[in-house]
Structures are given as structure tokens and as C-alpha cells.
Write a protein that holds these residues in place. Structure first.
Motif, PDB file in Angstrom:
ATOM      1  N   GLU A   1      -2.644  -6.047  13.265  1.00 58.10           N
ATOM      2  CA  GLU A   1      -4.106  -6.133  13.219  1.00 58.10           C
ATOM      3  C   GLU A   1      -4.641  -6.097  11.781  1.00 58.10           C
ATOM      4  N   GLN A   2      -3.784  -5.747  10.833  1.00 58.84           N
ATOM      5  CA  GLN A   2      -4.275  -5.559   9.467  1.00 58.84           C
ATOM      6  C   GLN A   2      -4.655  -6.884   8.811  1.00 58.84           C
ATOM      7  N   ARG A   3      -5.594  -6.767   7.881  1.00 58.10           N
ATOM      8  CA  ARG A   3      -6.148  -7.945   7.221  1.00 58.10           C
ATOM      9  C   ARG A   3      -5.071  -8.768   6.511  1.00 58.10           C
ATOM     10  N   ARG A   4      -4.111  -8.101   5.881  1.00 60.24           N
ATOM     11  CA  ARG A   4      -3.154  -8.826   5.062  1.00 60.24           C
ATOM     12  C   ARG A   4      -1.906  -9.231   5.846  1.00 60.24           C
ATOM     13  N   PHE A   5      -1.886  -8.930   7.162  1.00 59.31           N
ATOM     14  CA  PHE A   5      -0.675  -9.194   7.939  1.00 59.31           C
ATOM     15  C   PHE A   5      -0.268 -10.664   7.885  1.00 59.31           C
TER      16      PHE A   5
ATOM     17  N   ALA B   1       2.158 -14.559  -5.716  1.00 55.79           N
ATOM     18  CA  ALA B   1       3.065 -13.620  -5.071  1.00 55.79           C
ATOM     19  C   ALA B   1       4.488 -14.169  -5.108  1.00 55.79           C
ATOM     20  N   ALA B   2       4.622 -15.473  -4.837  1.00 53.22           N
ATOM     21  CA  ALA B   2       5.951 -16.082  -4.838  1.00 53.22           C
ATOM     22  C   ALA B   2       6.511 -16.177  -6.252  1.00 53.22           C
TER      23      ALA B   2
ATOM     24  N   MET C   1      -2.115 -10.091  -3.968  1.00 53.55           N
ATOM     25  CA  MET C   1      -0.711 -10.405  -4.255  1.00 53.55           C
ATOM     26  C   MET C   1       0.148  -9.149  -4.082  1.00 53.55           C
ATOM     27  N   ARG C   2      -0.346  -8.071  -4.638  1.00 55.65           N
ATOM     28  CA  ARG C   2       0.323  -6.790  -4.543  1.00 55.65           C
ATOM     29  C   ARG C   2       0.468  -6.317  -3.102  1.00 55.65           C
ATOM     30  N   GLU C   3      -0.586  -6.551  -2.343  1.00 55.94           N
ATOM     31  CA  GLU C   3      -0.538  -6.145  -0.941  1.00 55.94           C
ATOM     32  C   GLU C   3       0.503  -6.961  -0.171  1.00 55.94           C
ATOM     33  N   ILE C   4       0.580  -8.250  -0.485  1.00 61.14           N
ATOM     34  CA  ILE C   4       1.599  -9.090   0.167  1.00 61.14           C
ATOM     35  C   ILE C   4       2.984  -8.519  -0.117  1.00 61.14           C
ATOM     36  N   TRP C   5       3.215  -8.101  -1.357  1.00 64.92           N
ATOM     37  CA  TRP C   5       4.525  -7.522  -1.710  1.00 64.92           C
ATOM     38  C   TRP C   5       4.761  -6.217  -0.959  1.00 64.92           C
ATOM     39  N   GLU C   6       3.771  -5.346  -0.980  1.00 64.25           N
ATOM     40  CA  GLU C   6       3.984  -4.032  -0.379  1.00 64.25           C
ATOM     41  C   GLU C   6       4.189  -4.154   1.142  1.00 64.25           C
ATOM     42  N   TYR C   7       3.560  -5.144   1.726  1.00 59.36           N
ATOM     43  CA  TYR C   7       3.753  -5.396   3.162  1.00 59.36           C
ATOM     44  C   TYR C   7       5.178  -5.827   3.480  1.00 59.36           C
ATOM     45  N   GLN C   8       5.868  -6.422   2.502  1.00 62.19           N
ATOM     46  CA  GLN C   8       7.233  -6.868   2.787  1.00 62.19           C
ATOM     47  C   GLN C   8       8.098  -5.679   3.213  1.00 62.19           C
ATOM     48  N   LEU C   9       7.788  -4.514   2.667  1.00 63.29           N
ATOM     49  CA  LEU C   9       8.519  -3.301   3.075  1.00 63.29           C
ATOM     50  C   LEU C   9       8.053  -2.826   4.440  1.00 63.29           C
ATOM     51  N   ARG C  10       6.732  -2.847   4.618  1.00 62.09           N
ATOM     52  CA  ARG C  10       6.210  -2.372   5.908  1.00 62.09           C
ATOM     53  C   ARG C  10       6.712  -3.247   7.053  1.00 62.09           C
ATOM     54  N   LEU C  11       6.938  -4.514   6.748  1.00 64.76           N
ATOM     55  CA  LEU C  11       7.420  -5.430   7.786  1.00 64.76           C
ATOM     56  C   LEU C  11       8.864  -5.132   8.200  1.00 64.76           C
ATOM     57  N   THR C  12       9.580  -4.362   7.394  1.00 68.04           N
ATOM     58  CA  THR C  12      10.950  -4.037   7.798  1.00 68.04           C
ATOM     59  C   THR C  12      10.958  -2.938   8.858  1.00 68.04           C
ATOM     60  N   ASN C  13       9.824  -2.313   9.069  1.00 69.77           N
ATOM     61  CA  ASN C  13       9.742  -1.257  10.078  1.00 69.77           C
ATOM     62  C   ASN C  13       9.269  -1.826  11.420  1.00 69.77           C
TER      63      ASN C  13
ATOM     64  N   ASP D   1      14.145   6.282  -6.890  1.00 72.61           N
ATOM     65  CA  ASP D   1      12.817   6.203  -6.270  1.00 72.61           C
ATOM     66  C   ASP D   1      12.931   5.787  -4.804  1.00 72.61           C
ATOM     67  N   ALA D   2      12.018   6.283  -3.975  1.00 68.61           N
ATOM     68  CA  ALA D   2      11.957   5.826  -2.585  1.00 68.61           C
ATOM     69  C   ALA D   2      11.442   4.374  -2.590  1.00 68.61           C
ATOM     70  N   PRO D   3      11.851   3.581  -1.559  1.00 67.80           N
ATOM     71  CA  PRO D   3      11.502   2.148  -1.564  1.00 67.80           C
ATOM     72  C   PRO D   3      10.011   1.864  -1.762  1.00 67.80           C
ATOM     73  N   ILE D   4       9.150   2.586  -1.044  1.00 68.42           N
ATOM     74  CA  ILE D   4       7.708   2.289  -1.146  1.00 68.42           C
ATOM     75  C   ILE D   4       7.190   2.613  -2.546  1.00 68.42           C
ATOM     76  N   ALA D   5       7.611   3.750  -3.060  1.00 68.17           N
ATOM     77  CA  ALA D   5       7.172   4.142  -4.404  1.00 68.17           C
ATOM     78  C   ALA D   5       7.712   3.163  -5.445  1.00 68.17           C
ATOM     79  N   ALA D   6       8.949   2.741  -5.239  1.00 70.83           N
ATOM     80  CA  ALA D   6       9.568   1.810  -6.187  1.00 70.83           C
ATOM     81  C   ALA D   6       8.799   0.498  -6.221  1.00 70.83           C
ATOM     82  N   MET D   7       8.457  -0.006  -5.036  1.00 75.71           N
ATOM     83  CA  MET D   7       7.734  -1.283  -4.990  1.00 75.71           C
ATOM     84  C   MET D   7       6.346  -1.131  -5.606  1.00 75.71           C
ATOM     85  N   HIS D   8       5.738   0.013  -5.381  1.00 76.01           N
ATOM     86  CA  HIS D   8       4.410   0.273  -5.920  1.00 76.01           C
ATOM     87  C   HIS D   8       4.429   0.226  -7.454  1.00 76.01           C
TER      88      HIS D   8
END
Ligand code: ATP
Ligand code: MG
Length: 428
Positions: A365-369, A292-293, A342-354, A311-318
Motif C-alpha cells: 500500500e505504500q507510496r513508493r512500492f 536510482a539505477a 531515489m533513496r527510498e527506492i534503494w531502501e525498499y529493496q531491503l524491505r522487499l526481501t521480507n 553494520d546491520a543491513p538497514i543501517a548500512a543501506m541508509h
């Protein structure tokens, strides 16, 4: 051949696995030669605890297979026998010999095969201990210990190089790297792991032969990637790979990104350091995190581009994740069990901004948190500005769910913040 008697070396049978001793004594009883070899002898002579115990013998793989019920022959390019004792596997290798025909493109009936570039595709020609010694990679990996009469056999000056703390390839470096380019990565790996210097000709050959790594199948490079970075010395190994410019054969896109993104290397370094630390503390580690790093700078840059195109941020990262993974797979075949997290770690970086709403409260509570949060901290450690996001999650995750909901639910918080991510390198 230099023979070192029992009173002139520090190897004691006490430090050798019982299973390995058993295998050797059984082989000797049947009239075969059997020696401890490779990393085990090297590490024992250095006073360290070997990771595993490899055995070299003049018995053929079939002979060995017949002697041990708990064994099986593996490999094609290089056939060896695995003898299993519970969770421990003892690797038994038949002495390799010289090849009849060393011409490129040759394939002799004996079991060796070379590509037209001189790459050794198969090496199943058997020989004597002396022949076996010179076919190994490094002098310090070509020492043999006879557990029957406690002697160490050194045919290539390995004990001298151990004393001088030198990694030296056996024979002509260019020829040995041409036969098997992965040996260049092994030189760097052992130099990092043992904290040895690299002998001058051994190092010079790497500069000349580095491009041959392009011939190595992506699956074998991934195996080597694991050994390079999951052995507890990832950071030191990274430095060697950079110093000898081999990282680009594993991660070309990352290396290109390092030239323009000054946060790339600090992030990768931080991930390696944290992995080494965890291995040192016997904590679990996964290649997904280091990957991931290593690939984040590439994925991030690609996502930025897509966002610029609308592209919207989530779609762009996807999409960026997909692209990055398929590009990387050209060189390194990353199994899905690692690329997915690895992909989930990246996509979470966006979710963590919320930081707002039920979603934020539940994210904890999520597994990849945990992995994603650790990754966020690494980005900050590497100097990325995230608006104190890490500290916020550090406190927030400790709160009970009810309080998290209260905290995240109300207004007032800044909500999703788009952090300033990349700084251009200052003009030279
Ligand atoms: P580790 O501590 O990582 O297990 P090791 O030296 O035992 O180190 P292995 O990869 O287990 O390394 O290989 C066992 C031995 O086989 C090596 O010590 C070396 O002698 C030989 N060997 C392994 N790979 C190669 C190679 N590509 N070319 C020549 N010899 C090799
Ligand atoms: Mg080994």
C-alpha cells in the motif's frame, strides 16, 4: 549563404506552432528579422514533429520584451526571452556576434566573458544571422526558416549534413569544445536521438577535450543529464557516452563500479530501456528512477562494505545512500526532489526481501512500492539472483489485504532472504 527556396524543402507552416508564427510575424511587422531556428527546423526537415520552437532575431532582448506583454528575459550567461502562450513557451534569441577580444581571461564591455581556460562564461554580444549561424553548436542545428517568404538559410552546410545524416560541430572542434565543453555531450545526444553518425573531426575532438567537462558546474551538468536521459533515447545515448568515454564525467563512481560489478551495466541499461519505452507510450517517468539505477551499484557496494564492518543491513543501506548521494553531488547536483525518492527506492529493496508479517502485507500500500517493485524487476532482468522475489511480489500484491495478511502472517515462508548479489567478473 545557401538559400533554399520554398519548392526545394519540405517545411510547411502547417507544422509550425501558431504561437511561433505569431511571434515571428509580429517581429517582422516591427521591422526586425525573425527566423525559426535550431531543433525545430532540423526536425521539420527530417519530417518529424519538433519538441519546441526557437526563434532567432536581430531584435535585442529588450526590444522583444517590449513587444510581448507575456514575455520575460531569462539567463545571465546567455540572455534570451521567453514568450509564453498558455503552457507553450517560445524561446526568442538575439543573433550572437563575434567577440572583440578572444583572449582567454578576457571580459569585454560588450557582454562577453571568458575564463582563463577559454570557457565562455557569458555570450551576450549581438550580431548578424551569418555570425549567429557560426556560433551555434552543430551544422544541423544552424538552419534558419523564414516564415515570411518560406526560405531556408544555410550558412554552414547543415542541409548537406542532414542528407548525409552527420553530426558535425561548426568550426574547429577543439576551440568550440573549449568555449563550451557541454557541446561534447550535445554532439552525443543528437547523434543518439537522430541516429546520425558523428563526423570524424567532431568525434576526435571529444577525445582531446573530454577532461574540460570537469570545469562545468554541477547544476548545469544536471540540466544536461535530464536532456540526455529523459528525451526518449536514453539507451542509445548511454551507448554513445560509453563509446566516447564521457559517462565518467557525469558518474565517475558508477563507471569505476562497472569495472568490478558485472551486473552494473545491465541494470543501468534495463532502466534506460524501460524509461525510453514509457516515454514512447506517453507514460509518466521520473529522473529518480534512472538515477536510482545509475547509482545503485555504488550504493550497493558501499552498503556491502559497511555490512562487512558489522553494520546491520538497514543501517548500512541508509548510510551508503547518504554517502553515495553526497559523492555524486560533487559532479551532478541532484535536487532533493529526485534524490529523496531515489533513496527510498534503494531502501525498499531491503524491505522487499521480507516476505513475512504485517509489514510485508502493508508494504504494497505504500507510496513508493510500485517504483521499488519495478526496480526489483529490473535488477532481476539485469541478471541478479534474488530468489524469485519479483515473481513472489507480482502475485502477492494482487491479493486482497486480508489474504495478504493470511499469506504473510503464517510461518513456513522463508522470510528475509539475503540474496547472492554480486558476482566477480570472470578472469580474463
Ligand atoms: P531539442 O530538440 O533538444 O530542443 P535543439 O537543437 O532545439 O534540440 P536546444 O537545446 O533547444 O536544442 O537549443 C536550441 C539551439 O541553440 C540549438 O539548436 C543550437 O543551435 C543552439 N545551442 C544550444 N546550446 C548550444 C551551445 N552550448 N553552444 C552553441 N549553440 C547552442
Ligand atoms: Mg529546442
Amino acid at each position: 549563404m545557401n538559400v533554399i527556396p520554398r519548392d526545394q524543402h519540405c517545411i510547411s507552416r502547417q507544422n509550425i506552432s501558431d504561437s511561433a508564427l505569431k511571434v515571428m510575424s509580429r517581429l517582422r511587422k516591427e521591422g526586425f528579422q525573425a527566423y525559426l531556428v535550431g531543433g525545430a527546423v532540423r526536425d521539420l526537415l527530417l519530417g518529424e514533429r519538433p519538441k519546441d520552437f526557437d526563434i532567432a532575431t536581430d531584435a535585442t532582448p529588450e526590444d522583444v520584451r517590449e513587444l510581448f506583454r507575456n514575455s520575460r528575459i531569462i539567463g545571465r550567461r546567455f540572455r534570451i526571452v521567453h514568450v509564453r502562450f498558455g503552457r507553450e513557451i517560445i524561446e526568442v534569441t538575439t543573433f550572437r556576434g563575434h567577440h572583440d577580444n578572444d583572449a582567454a581571461g578576457a571580459s569585454d564591455s560588450n557582454g562577453s566573458k571568458q575564463s582563463n581556460k577559454g570557457l565562455l562564461l557569458r555570450d551576450n554580444v549581438f550580431g548578424t544571422l551569418e555570425e549567429d549561424a557560426v556560433r551555434r553548436d552543430l551544422t544541423v542545428n544552424a538552419l534558419y526558416y523564414d516564415a515570411g517568404n518560406f526560405e531556408v538559410f544555410d550558412h554552414v552546410g547543415g542541409t548537406r549534413d542532414l542528407e548525409n545524416r552527420l553530426v558535425r560541430i561548426i568550426g574547429d572542434p577543439e576551440q568550440r569544445y573549449t568555449e563550451d565543453p557541454v557541446r561534447m555531450l550535445r554532439v552525443l545526444r543528437f547523434a543518439a536521438k537522430l541516429d546520425f553518425s558523428i563526423e570524424a573531426e567532431t568525434a576526435r575532438g571529444i577525445g582531446l577535450c573530454a577532461h574540460l567537462l570537469l570545469e562545468i558546474p554541477a547544476a548545469r551538468l544536471f540540466d544536461e543529464f535530464i536532456k540526455l536521459f529523459m528525451g526518449g533515447c536514453a539507451e542509445a545515448t548511454l551507448d554513445k557516452l560509453l563509446e566516447h568515454d564521457l559517462l565518467r564525467y557525469l558518474f565517475p563512481e558508477t563507471c569505476a563500479e562497472m569495472d568490478v560489478d558485472e551486473l552494473a551495466l545491465p541494470l543501468i541499461r534495463a532502466a534506460m530501456r524501460s524509461t525510453d519505452l514509457r516515454i514512447g507510450q506517453d507514460k509518466p517517468v521520473t529522473p529518480a528512477f534512472i538515477l536510482a539505477a545509475l547509482l545503485w551499484p555504488v550504493a550497493r557496494a558501499q552498503a556491502d562494505q559497511l555490512e562487512e564492518r558489522g553494520d546491520a543491513p538497514i543501517a548500512a543501506m541508509h548510510s551508503a545512500a547518504q554517502l553515495t548521494i553526497s559523492e555524486a553531488a560533487q559532479h551532478l547536483s541532484i535536487p532533493r526532489r529526485f534524490s529523496q525518492p531515489m533513496r527510498e527506492i534503494w531502501e525498499y529493496q531491503l524491505r522487499l526481501t521480507n516476505r513475512r508479517g504485517r509489514k510485508a502485507a502493508e508494504l504494497v500500500e505504500q507510496r513508493r512500492f510500485r517504483a521499488a517493485y519495478d526496480f526489483l524487476l529490473l535488477r532481476e532482468e539485469a541478471g541478479e539472483y534474488t530468489g524469485d522475489l519479483g515473481a513472489w511480489w507480482t502475485t502477492f500484491q494482487e491479493l486482497p489485504m486480508e489474504q495478504r495478511l493470511k499469506e504473510a502472517g503464517g510461518g513456513g515462508r522463508s522470510g528475509r532472504s539475503k540474496p547472492r548479489r554480486r558476482r566477480a567478473k570472470p578472469e580474463a
